[in-house]
Design a protein around this motif. Structure first.
Motif, PDB file in Angstrom:
ATOM      1  N   ILE A   1       0.854  -1.184   0.000  1.00 56.06           N
ATOM      2  CA  ILE A   1       0.000   0.000   0.000  1.00 56.06           C
ATOM      3  C   ILE A   1       0.894   1.238   0.000  1.00 56.06           C
ATOM      4  O   ILE A   1       1.758   1.405   0.863  1.00 56.06           O
ATOM      5  N   LYS A   2       0.699   2.087  -0.975  1.00 48.74           N
ATOM      6  CA  LYS A   2       1.455   3.335  -1.093  1.00 48.74           C
ATOM      7  C   LYS A   2       0.747   4.460  -0.332  1.00 48.74           C
ATOM      8  O   LYS A   2       1.381   5.253   0.362  1.00 48.74           O
ATOM      9  N   VAL A   3      -0.589   4.547  -0.484  1.00 49.83           N
ATOM     10  CA  VAL A   3      -1.387   5.580   0.181  1.00 49.83           C
ATOM     11  C   VAL A   3      -2.701   4.957   0.630  1.00 49.83           C
ATOM     12  O   VAL A   3      -3.351   4.257  -0.143  1.00 49.83           O
ATOM     13  N   TRP A   4      -3.072   5.230   1.883  1.00 48.90           N
ATOM     14  CA  TRP A   4      -4.365   4.816   2.422  1.00 48.90           C
ATOM     15  C   TRP A   4      -5.049   6.062   2.946  1.00 48.90           C
ATOM     16  O   TRP A   4      -4.620   6.650   3.925  1.00 48.90           O
ATOM     17  N   ARG A   5      -6.107   6.492   2.244  1.00 44.52           N
ATOM     18  CA  ARG A   5      -6.885   7.661   2.667  1.00 44.52           C
ATOM     19  C   ARG A   5      -8.146   7.193   3.376  1.00 44.52           C
ATOM     20  O   ARG A   5      -8.809   6.273   2.912  1.00 44.52           O
ATOM     21  N   GLU A   6      -8.480   7.863   4.487  1.00 48.23           N
ATOM     22  CA  GLU A   6      -9.643   7.521   5.291  1.00 48.23           C
ATOM     23  C   GLU A   6     -10.589   8.713   5.363  1.00 48.23           C
ATOM     24  O   GLU A   6     -10.159   9.833   5.659  1.00 48.23           O
ATOM     25  N   TYR A   7     -11.860   8.441   5.115  1.00 43.66           N
ATOM     26  CA  TYR A   7     -12.905   9.469   5.169  1.00 43.66           C
ATOM     27  C   TYR A   7     -13.926   9.049   6.225  1.00 43.66           C
ATOM     28  O   TYR A   7     -14.555   7.991   6.088  1.00 43.66           O
ATOM     29  N   TYR A   8     -14.058   9.855   7.276  1.00 43.32           N
ATOM     30  CA  TYR A   8     -15.014   9.595   8.350  1.00 43.32           C
ATOM     31  C   TYR A   8     -15.218  10.892   9.120  1.00 43.32           C
ATOM     32  O   TYR A   8     -14.492  11.872   8.932  1.00 43.32           O
ATOM     33  N   ASP A   9     -16.194  10.893  10.000  1.00 47.89           N
ATOM     34  CA  ASP A   9     -16.478  12.052  10.838  1.00 47.89           C
ATOM     35  C   ASP A   9     -15.592  11.950  12.082  1.00 47.89           C
ATOM     36  O   ASP A   9     -15.824  11.106  12.948  1.00 47.89           O
ATOM     37  N   ARG A  10     -14.567  12.793  12.137  1.00 48.89           N
ATOM     38  CA  ARG A  10     -13.599  12.696  13.244  1.00 48.89           C
ATOM     39  C   ARG A  10     -14.252  12.995  14.592  1.00 48.89           C
ATOM     40  O   ARG A  10     -13.921  12.362  15.595  1.00 48.89           O
TER      41      ARG A  10
END
Length: 150
Positions: free
Chosen positions: A123-132
């Motif tokens: 894995i080169k980049v792992w982006r996460e989208y969630y409500d912090r």
């Protein structure tokens, strides 16, 4: 979606870079989080890999990623990445899931979308989208831990 992963590093389930191989690697990551095996999770990144929760600055480099995820795991007794949908579009893996956890004795759950870019079998980049804000409330923490785990 299964919560177990097969060790497919020998290429039996797809060549490096294939969609099937990318899903295999993502499943290995899911299993590493469930086992809370931060060494395995970090090893799935390239040496210069990036873990980026989009609402905070990215974590860059395998060692820094290990520090971050193992720091988060210190107070966790259970973590399950409960995947509802996963697929590869134009070489990028998308994962829709609910992260379920017990953190410092508090049970929580947060919906997340993860986006993975690969370089070979890593894995080169792992982006996460969630409500912090939701994550912090579900964890039962009063202030953001971002700077503490860098």
């Amino acid at each position: 979606m299964t919560d177990t992963a097969m060790d497919t590093r020998n290429g039996a389930f797809g060549d490096a870079g294939s969609d099937t191989r990318k899903i295999d690697i993502a499943n290995q990551m899911i299993a590493a989080w469930k086992a809370m095996d931060w060494d395995v999770a970090a090893a799935l990144f390239t040496e210069d890999g990036v873990l980026h929760s989009m609402m905070v600055d990215p974590i860059e480099g395998r060692d820094a990623i290990h520090k971050r995820i193992s720091g988060l795991g210190e107070l966790a007794t259970e973590i399950i990445l409960d995947v509802s949908n996963m697929g590869v579009i134009n070489g990028i893996l998308y994962m829709e899931r609910v992260d379920r956890f017990v953190y410092n004795g508090k049970t929580g759950a947060v919906p997340v979308t993860g986006v993975f870019e690969f370089e070979g079998d890593l894995i080169k980049v792992w982006r996460e989208y969630y409500d912090r804000g939701q994550l912090l409330r579900e964890m039962g923490v009063a202030q953001d831990f971002d700077h503490e785990t860098r």
